[in-house]
Scaffold this active site. Structure first.
Site, short mmCIF file in Angstrom:
data_model
loop_
_atom_site.label_atom_id
_atom_site.label_comp_id
_atom_site.label_asym_id
_atom_site.label_seq_id
_atom_site.Cartn_x
_atom_site.Cartn_y
_atom_site.Cartn_z
N ARG A 85 0.82 -1.20 0.00
CA ARG A 85 0.00 0.00 0.00
C ARG A 85 0.86 1.25 0.00
O ARG A 85 1.74 1.41 0.84
CB ARG A 85 -0.91 -0.01 1.25
CG ARG A 85 -1.64 1.30 1.54
CD ARG A 85 -2.85 1.51 0.65
NE ARG A 85 -3.46 2.80 0.88
CZ ARG A 85 -4.44 3.02 1.75
NH1 ARG A 85 -4.93 2.02 2.45
NH2 ARG A 85 -4.94 4.22 1.90
N ARG A 94 -5.58 2.15 -4.68
CA ARG A 94 -4.80 1.41 -3.68
C ARG A 94 -4.98 -0.09 -3.83
O ARG A 94 -6.02 -0.56 -4.29
CB ARG A 94 -5.14 1.85 -2.26
CG ARG A 94 -6.52 1.53 -1.72
CD ARG A 94 -7.61 2.55 -2.05
NE ARG A 94 -7.30 3.92 -1.73
CZ ARG A 94 -7.60 4.48 -0.56
NH1 ARG A 94 -8.19 3.79 0.39
NH2 ARG A 94 -7.32 5.73 -0.36
N ASP A 99 -10.15 -0.33 6.81
CA ASP A 99 -10.62 0.71 7.73
C ASP A 99 -11.29 0.06 8.93
O ASP A 99 -12.06 -0.91 8.77
CB ASP A 99 -11.65 1.62 7.04
CG ASP A 99 -11.02 2.55 6.01
OD1 ASP A 99 -9.79 2.74 6.04
OD2 ASP A 99 -11.78 3.08 5.18
P1 ATP Z 1 -11.10 7.32 4.47
O1 ATP Z 1 -10.65 7.20 5.91
O2 ATP Z 1 -11.92 8.53 4.15
O3 ATP Z 1 -11.75 6.04 3.98
P2 ATP Z 1 -8.59 6.53 3.33
O4 ATP Z 1 -8.98 5.15 3.77
O5 ATP Z 1 -8.18 6.73 1.91
O6 ATP Z 1 -9.77 7.54 3.63
P3 ATP Z 1 -6.04 6.38 4.58
O7 ATP Z 1 -4.99 7.05 3.77
O8 ATP Z 1 -6.16 4.89 4.48
O9 ATP Z 1 -7.45 7.06 4.27
O10 ATP Z 1 -5.87 6.73 6.11
C1 ATP Z 1 -5.62 8.03 6.55
C2 ATP Z 1 -5.57 8.04 8.08
O11 ATP Z 1 -6.85 7.83 8.62
C3 ATP Z 1 -4.74 6.94 8.71
O12 ATP Z 1 -3.41 7.34 8.85
C4 ATP Z 1 -5.42 6.70 10.06
O13 ATP Z 1 -4.63 7.14 11.15
C5 ATP Z 1 -6.66 7.55 9.99
N1 ATP Z 1 -7.88 6.96 10.55
C6 ATP Z 1 -8.72 7.62 11.40
N2 ATP Z 1 -9.74 6.83 11.74
C7 ATP Z 1 -9.58 5.65 11.10
C8 ATP Z 1 -10.33 4.44 11.07
N3 ATP Z 1 -11.47 4.32 11.77
N4 ATP Z 1 -9.86 3.42 10.31
C9 ATP Z 1 -8.71 3.57 9.59
N5 ATP Z 1 -7.94 4.69 9.58
C10 ATP Z 1 -8.38 5.73 10.33
CA CA Z 2 -11.01 4.05 3.44
CA CA Z 3 -7.97 3.69 5.23
#
Ligand code: ATP
Ligand code: CA
Ligand code: CA
Length: 170
Positions: A85, A94, A99
């Site tokens: 990733r 990705r 999540d």
């Molecule tokens: P989204 O969170 O909107 O789905 P994304 O999955 O593309 O966007 P990432 O780049 O995977 O976002 O993650 C960004 C940040 O989100 C991570 O570094 C993490 O610390 C934070 N984060 C906050 N809450 C959560 C959660 N519930 N699950 C996963 N990551 C989280």
């Molecule tokens: Ca996400």
């Molecule tokens: Ca994420």
């Protein structure tokens, strides 16, 4: 002793995503403090937020875990990293996105972790597999199923790729 029930969302649109999903759940299940108890069906979904990219596969899985929410987030991120990733662009393409959607009844709001995940109710691609696993789950005073009905035009764009047997405890 029973652990905490958590639900995660899986997404990806680069490479062999079904293989990444199986790899992801296998890794989580192999962790001594976590087991995967159920997976949802698998859906193909148009990209959300940043639309000029390939369709995603999406699913949810239910876990029983003895990890804390932050420990579980670290585990999810390390599994994402193992699958190559890259964190370039918000909502961009990705290999594997994991999540943390729900962790028991807990509400968490810290710098790096918000639970329940704040965008659940705006995303049919999360609500549909989530509602499969737990249709009566209450989010902001309404059930997951109710939120999904509000997003029915988004839901209609989702295509069922596989029933819930794409991942089995091996
Ligand atoms: P989204 O969170 O909107 O789905 P994304 O999955 O593309 O966007 P990432 O780049 O995977 O976002 O993650 C960004 C940040 O989100 C991570 O570094 C993490 O610390 C934070 N984060 C906050 N809450 C959560 C959660 N519930 N699950 C996963 N990551 C989280
Ligand atoms: Ca996400
Ligand atoms: Ca994420």
């Amino acid at each position: 002793m029973t652990g905490h029930k958590a639900i995660i969302g899986l997404g990806g649109n680069i490479g062999d995503v079904l293989d990444s999903f199986r790899f992801g759940l296998d890794c989580l299940h192999a962790d001594p403090a976590t087991r995967v108890t159920r997976a949802s069906p698998l859906y193909r979904t148009p990209a959300w937020g940043l639309e000029e990219q390939p369709d995603f596969l999406n699913a949810c899985a239910e876990l029983e875990t003895w990890l804390s929410p932050h420990e579980l987030l670290s585990l999810l991120q390390s599994v994402e990293d193992m699958r190559g990733r890259k964190r370039c662009e918000m909502w961009g393409p990705r290999t594997l996105d994991l999540d943390l959607l729900i962790y028991g009844e807990q509400q968490i709001d810290t710098n790096n972790l918000t639970v329940p995940h704040p965008l659940i109710t705006e995303r049919a691609f999360v609500l549909k597999p989530l509602a499969y696993l737990t249709p009566g789950m209450i989010l902001g005073a309404k059930t997951a199923k109710h939120h999904l009905q509000v997003l029915s035009s988004e839901e209609q764009k989702m295509k069922l790729v596989s029933d819930d047997t794409w991942w089995m405890v091996s």
